[in-house]
Design a protein around this motif. Structure first.
Motif, PDB file in Angstrom:
ATOM      1  N   THR A  42       0.830  -1.200   0.000  1.00  0.00           N
ATOM      2  CA  THR A  42       0.000   0.000   0.000  1.00  0.00           C
ATOM      3  C   THR A  42       0.867   1.253   0.000  1.00  0.00           C
ATOM      4  O   THR A  42       2.074   1.209   0.252  1.00  0.00           O
ATOM      5  CB  THR A  42      -0.915   0.018   1.241  1.00  0.00           C
ATOM      6  OG1 THR A  42      -0.111   0.170   2.414  1.00  0.00           O
ATOM      7  CG2 THR A  42      -1.705  -1.275   1.333  1.00  0.00           C
ATOM      8  N   THR A  87       2.509  -0.665   3.931  1.00  0.00           N
ATOM      9  CA  THR A  87       2.159  -1.968   4.486  1.00  0.00           C
ATOM     10  C   THR A  87       2.291  -3.022   3.406  1.00  0.00           C
ATOM     11  O   THR A  87       1.591  -2.979   2.385  1.00  0.00           O
ATOM     12  CB  THR A  87       0.727  -1.966   5.045  1.00  0.00           C
ATOM     13  OG1 THR A  87       0.631  -0.992   6.079  1.00  0.00           O
ATOM     14  CG2 THR A  87       0.372  -3.337   5.608  1.00  0.00           C
ATOM     15  N   THR A 112       1.801  -6.859   2.416  1.00  0.00           N
ATOM     16  CA  THR A 112       1.017  -8.024   2.817  1.00  0.00           C
ATOM     17  C   THR A 112       1.260  -9.155   1.827  1.00  0.00           C
ATOM     18  O   THR A 112       1.137  -8.952   0.613  1.00  0.00           O
ATOM     19  CB  THR A 112      -0.480  -7.699   2.874  1.00  0.00           C
ATOM     20  OG1 THR A 112      -0.680  -6.583   3.753  1.00  0.00           O
ATOM     21  CG2 THR A 112      -1.278  -8.883   3.394  1.00  0.00           C
ATOM     22  N   ALA A 135      10.198  -2.009  11.758  1.00  0.00           N
ATOM     23  CA  ALA A 135       8.914  -2.353  11.160  1.00  0.00           C
ATOM     24  C   ALA A 135       8.209  -3.370  12.045  1.00  0.00           C
ATOM     25  O   ALA A 135       8.847  -4.149  12.764  1.00  0.00           O
ATOM     26  CB  ALA A 135       9.103  -2.916   9.747  1.00  0.00           C
ATOM     27  N   ALA A 191       1.925  -9.533   7.317  1.00  0.00           N
ATOM     28  CA  ALA A 191       1.879  -8.083   7.051  1.00  0.00           C
ATOM     29  C   ALA A 191       3.082  -7.420   7.713  1.00  0.00           C
ATOM     30  O   ALA A 191       3.301  -7.589   8.912  1.00  0.00           O
ATOM     31  CB  ALA A 191       0.580  -7.477   7.565  1.00  0.00           C
ATOM     32  N   ARG A 201       4.713  -3.696   8.299  1.00  0.00           N
ATOM     33  CA  ARG A 201       4.392  -2.262   8.245  1.00  0.00           C
ATOM     34  C   ARG A 201       5.668  -1.464   8.518  1.00  0.00           C
ATOM     35  O   ARG A 201       6.205  -1.515   9.623  1.00  0.00           O
ATOM     36  CB  ARG A 201       3.311  -1.917   9.262  1.00  0.00           C
ATOM     37  CG  ARG A 201       1.969  -2.576   8.962  1.00  0.00           C
ATOM     38  CD  ARG A 201       0.933  -2.269  10.042  1.00  0.00           C
ATOM     39  NE  ARG A 201      -0.361  -2.860   9.706  1.00  0.00           N
ATOM     40  CZ  ARG A 201      -0.707  -4.110   9.981  1.00  0.00           C
ATOM     41  NH1 ARG A 201       0.163  -4.901  10.613  1.00  0.00           N
ATOM     42  NH2 ARG A 201      -1.875  -4.578   9.641  1.00  0.00           N
TER      43      ARG A 201
END
Length: 373
Positions: A287, A291, A293, A342, A357, A359
């Motif tokens: 994204t 993030t 995934t 992260a 995930a 981030r």
């Protein structure tokens, strides 16, 4: 702590001030009563029983008898106002004094929060009088110095181990490939292949262990890394092996080490492919907020066993797509993510498989791109 110290200072001040003023007022009243009795008996004649109430002597005696109450009423009023004003002053003074006393402690705490394996050379170096806080700061500095020497020793050991372990393995592989390169009987060809496979697995294991140790020591330097381009590169280098790999990325930039981030992405994708069903899918989404995934199909994973996936040399079940590897893939992912500050979350998919995930903080991102491999 600053608030507690302020309340403590103010409370002690109010208690002592109230006690002092109360004792002073009570002593003053007692003294006034005695002085009025003495003064009245000397200055005024005795009032006859049949004297009228409006006589001069009666009026003077009445004024003297009410004088202590009048003076004490004024005194208590002044005392209440003084306590109220001094309460405000004590709160402000206590807050300021507590702040000054705790300033070195805040400096120690801020330095401790800022330190990591990549900046162990920094010190608190607290100045000022030789008190308990100065001793605490010097103790932290001495501990940091010992820790820095220990980390430097470990890094030198890792570098030496990498050289000492890789060199004989490379020599062994060359000897197997060159020495057994001539025409061989069929049973020796099989032995040669087994030796090369064992040698390759040993090299991969050593590389993984060294990379894991490097990631756990943190990052010395960082640079802007285009995470979306690195994701596409890792996807192109991953062999799908019959699995459908779908990418949905948005350009994003994260400060970090490109080599370690590439290894993180490679391990995530390889893990998603190896732990999968034939004709399964792997969805990779990045994204604009940073993030990443990775979601795959595969065998069911109990939710209470998720934490075991990130432990070295731990497997929940036999791979459905391959049997090689040392069980370090997700351990390396977790260490690299931690080195880049992260967060890493994992949860099982309802139909089987896993969703991971990652981030990343402090990302800048624009645009959109889609690719199906």
């Amino acid at each position: 702590m600053r608030m507690r110290l302020t309340i403590l200072y103010t409370g002690l001040f109010l208690v002592t001030t109230t006690i002092v003023l109360t004792v002073v007022n009570l002593l003053l009243r007692n003294m006034l009563d005695r002085q009025i009795v003495v003064t009245g008996s000397r200055a005024l004649p005795a009032i006859p029983p049949d004297a009228p109430p409006d006589s001069g002597n009666y009026y003077a005696t009445d004024v003297l008898s009410r004088l202590p109450d009048t003076v004490l009423h004024f005194q208590w009023t002044v005392t209440a106002i003084t306590i109220a004003v001094l309460t405000v002053v004590s709160v402000a003074a206590g807050w300021w004094l507590a702040g000054r006393l705790l300033r070195p402690l805040r400096h120690i705490t801020a330095t401790a929060h800022r330190l990591s394996l990549s900046n162990l050379h920094e010190r608190i170096a607290l100045t000022g009088p030789r008190d308990e806080l100065r001793d605490l700061a010097d103790t932290f500095d001495a501990m940091l110095e010992r820790l820095e020497r220990s980390v430097d020793s470990q890094r030198r050991f890792i570098a030496n181990a990498a050289h000492e372990l890789r060199t004989p393995l490379a020599t062994q592989r060359a000897a197997i490939q060159i020495g057994l390169d001539d025409r061989l009987p069929d049973h020796l060809i099989e032995v040669r292949q087994k030796l090369l496979t064992a040698n390759q697995r040993t090299e991969q294991l050593i590389d993984s262990l060294l990379l894991l140790a490097q990631a756990e020591h943190g990052l010395d330097t960082t640079q802007p890394v285009a995470l979306d381009l690195l994701t596409r590169q890792a996807a192109n280098e991953t062999v799908p092996d019959g699995v459908i790999l779908i990418l949905d990325t948005q350009p994003a930039t994260v400060p970090g080490d490109p080599v370690l981030l590439h290894r993180l992405l490679t391990n995530l994708l390889q893990n998603a492919v190896k732990y999968n069903h034939p004709d399964g899918t792997v969805h990779v989404n990045l994204t604009a907020m940073g993030t990443l995934t990775v979601r795959n199909t595969g065998p069911d994973i109990p939710a209470d066993r998720i934490a075991d996936l990130f432990q070295p040399f731990r497997r929940l079940h036999t791979r459905t797509r391959a049997t090689d590897g040392a069980g370090l893939g997700l351990s390396i992912v977790a260490s690299i993510a931690e080195a880049h500050h992260a967060t890493l979350d994992a949860r099982p998919n309802p139909g089987g498989g896993l969703e991971l995930a990652v981030r990343f903080p402090a990302l800048a991102a624009t645009g959109t791109a889609q690719l199906v491999v």
